[in-house]
Write a protein that holds these residues in place. Structure first.
Motif, PDB file in Angstrom:
ATOM      1  N   HIS A   1       0.809  -1.213   0.000  1.00  0.00           N
ATOM      2  CA  HIS A   1       0.000   0.000   0.000  1.00  0.00           C
ATOM      3  C   HIS A   1       0.845   1.266   0.000  1.00  0.00           C
ATOM      4  N   PHE A   2       2.104   1.150   0.468  1.00  0.00           N
ATOM      5  CA  PHE A   2       3.000   2.294   0.544  1.00  0.00           C
ATOM      6  C   PHE A   2       4.406   1.873   0.108  1.00  0.00           C
ATOM      7  N   HIS A   3       5.087   2.790  -0.573  1.00  0.00           N
ATOM      8  CA  HIS A   3       6.493   2.581  -0.894  1.00  0.00           C
ATOM      9  C   HIS A   3       7.303   3.313   0.171  1.00  0.00           C
ATOM     10  N   THR A   4       8.207   2.599   0.833  1.00  0.00           N
ATOM     11  CA  THR A   4       8.952   3.174   1.951  1.00  0.00           C
ATOM     12  C   THR A   4      10.449   3.036   1.743  1.00  0.00           C
ATOM     13  N   ILE A   5      11.142   4.161   1.862  1.00  0.00           N
ATOM     14  CA  ILE A   5      12.604   4.178   1.849  1.00  0.00           C
ATOM     15  C   ILE A   5      13.059   4.411   3.282  1.00  0.00           C
ATOM     16  N   LYS A   6      13.895   3.507   3.796  1.00  0.00           N
ATOM     17  CA  LYS A   6      14.316   3.590   5.184  1.00  0.00           C
ATOM     18  C   LYS A   6      15.823   3.819   5.293  1.00  0.00           C
ATOM     19  N   SER A   7      16.180   4.841   6.054  1.00  0.00           N
ATOM     20  CA  SER A   7      17.574   5.055   6.436  1.00  0.00           C
ATOM     21  C   SER A   7      17.607   4.938   7.952  1.00  0.00           C
ATOM     22  N   PRO A   8      17.957   3.768   8.473  1.00  0.00           N
ATOM     23  CA  PRO A   8      17.836   3.499   9.914  1.00  0.00           C
ATOM     24  C   PRO A   8      18.464   4.576  10.790  1.00  0.00           C
ATOM     25  N   GLY A   9      17.684   5.036  11.746  1.00  0.00           N
ATOM     26  CA  GLY A   9      18.164   6.050  12.673  1.00  0.00           C
ATOM     27  C   GLY A   9      18.111   7.460  12.137  1.00  0.00           C
ATOM     28  N   LYS A  10      17.748   7.623  10.829  1.00  0.00           N
ATOM     29  CA  LYS A  10      17.723   8.958  10.231  1.00  0.00           C
ATOM     30  C   LYS A  10      16.327   9.340   9.737  1.00  0.00           C
ATOM     31  N   TYR A  11      15.761   8.527   8.845  1.00  0.00           N
ATOM     32  CA  TYR A  11      14.457   8.896   8.302  1.00  0.00           C
ATOM     33  C   TYR A  11      13.783   7.704   7.634  1.00  0.00           C
ATOM     34  N   TRP A  12      12.452   7.837   7.513  1.00  0.00           N
ATOM     35  CA  TRP A  12      11.643   6.995   6.630  1.00  0.00           C
ATOM     36  C   TRP A  12      10.933   7.929   5.660  1.00  0.00           C
ATOM     37  N   LEU A  13      10.951   7.606   4.378  1.00  0.00           N
ATOM     38  CA  LEU A  13      10.213   8.349   3.365  1.00  0.00           C
ATOM     39  C   LEU A  13       9.117   7.427   2.838  1.00  0.00           C
TER      40      LEU A  13
END
Length: 239
Positions: free
Chosen positions: A3-15
């Motif tokens: 349902h969502f496309h998620t880019i994860k940079s652990p400890g920094k951000y989720w887009l």
């Protein structure tokens, strides 16, 4: 179904970007979003940024998100992209005409004075995101444009993750001194041709509602309005 496309940079951000599909109900999107936000809150710091249809924004506002802005999405098919004589030239980063640092500096110039209201990440984090999302061949996707030997902007055309034929641009921008000369429309049209070469059959692009110059480029190059989404952001500080 995702349902969502998620880019994860652990400890920094989720887009997080909503993947709009007619077969998915508003209620199912909201349920999935609540679970995603709960997961982020349970273990992540930094911030989470969500692109979501504004009709569901109450879910995020109730969770403490701030609304940053509204974006519009435009789309067009690429089957009728024709050959053009462009007033610009382009090369990708893998050709070695620019160093990685030169490209990052050009990217930073393109972001200067942007009408988009979303908060900018440091350019180092942006470049790391490109490398992470696009993989070892990331330089093949990073194009720079010149006009009469002068740098005029960049574009990063790619196939959207999880699809085989949806063309997107990780970023598109014109340097400040070259704006207002029609070069942005030529760069954008050339980027659409590059997407077609990468086997995209259609294109989806987005920009802030305040960025009329980019909206004008979409319209000039045959794109039509597809959707509106809000940008929502929440920061979580380490205790």
């Amino acid at each position: 179904m995702e349902h969502f496309h998620t880019i994860k940079s652990p400890g920094k951000y989720w887009l997080v970007d909503q993947l709009k599909k007619d077969s998915i109900s508003k209620e199912l999107y909201e349920t999935s979003l609540s679970k995603l936000v709960k997961e982020w809150k349970s273990k992540e710091y930094g911030f989470i940024s969500v692109l979501l249809e504004e009709t569901s924004e109450a879910v995020l506002l109730d969770e403490g998100f701030n609304k940053v802005s509204t974006i519009v999405e435009y789309t067009r098919t690429l089957d009728n992209i024709e050959e053009h004589s462009f007033p610009i030239r382009w090369n990708n980063l893998s050709e070695g005409r620019l160093t990685d640092q030169d490209y990052a500096s050009l990217y930073e110039r393109c972001r200067s004075g942007s009408a988009n209201k979303n908060k900018k990440q440091p350019i180092e984090e942006v470049m790391n995101s490109i490398k992470s999302e696009l993989g070892p061949a990331w330089r093949d996707f990073c194009y720079s444009f010149t006009h009469e030997g002068e740098a005029c902007g960049i574009s990063i055309p790619l196939i959207e993750e999880g699809t085989t034929d949806e063309g997107r641009m990780f970023y598109f921008g014109v340097v400040p001194e070259m704006r207002g000369r029609g070069l942005g429309a030529s760069m954008h049209l050339a980027s659409l041709s590059l997407l077609k070469e990468k086997n995209a059959t259609y294109y989806v692009g987005s920009t802030d509602t305040s960025n009329q110059a980019m909206i004008d480029i979409f319209i000039k190059n045959g794109c039509t309005l597809r959707d509106r989404k809000g940008i929502y952001r929440l920061e979580k500080k380490r205790k």
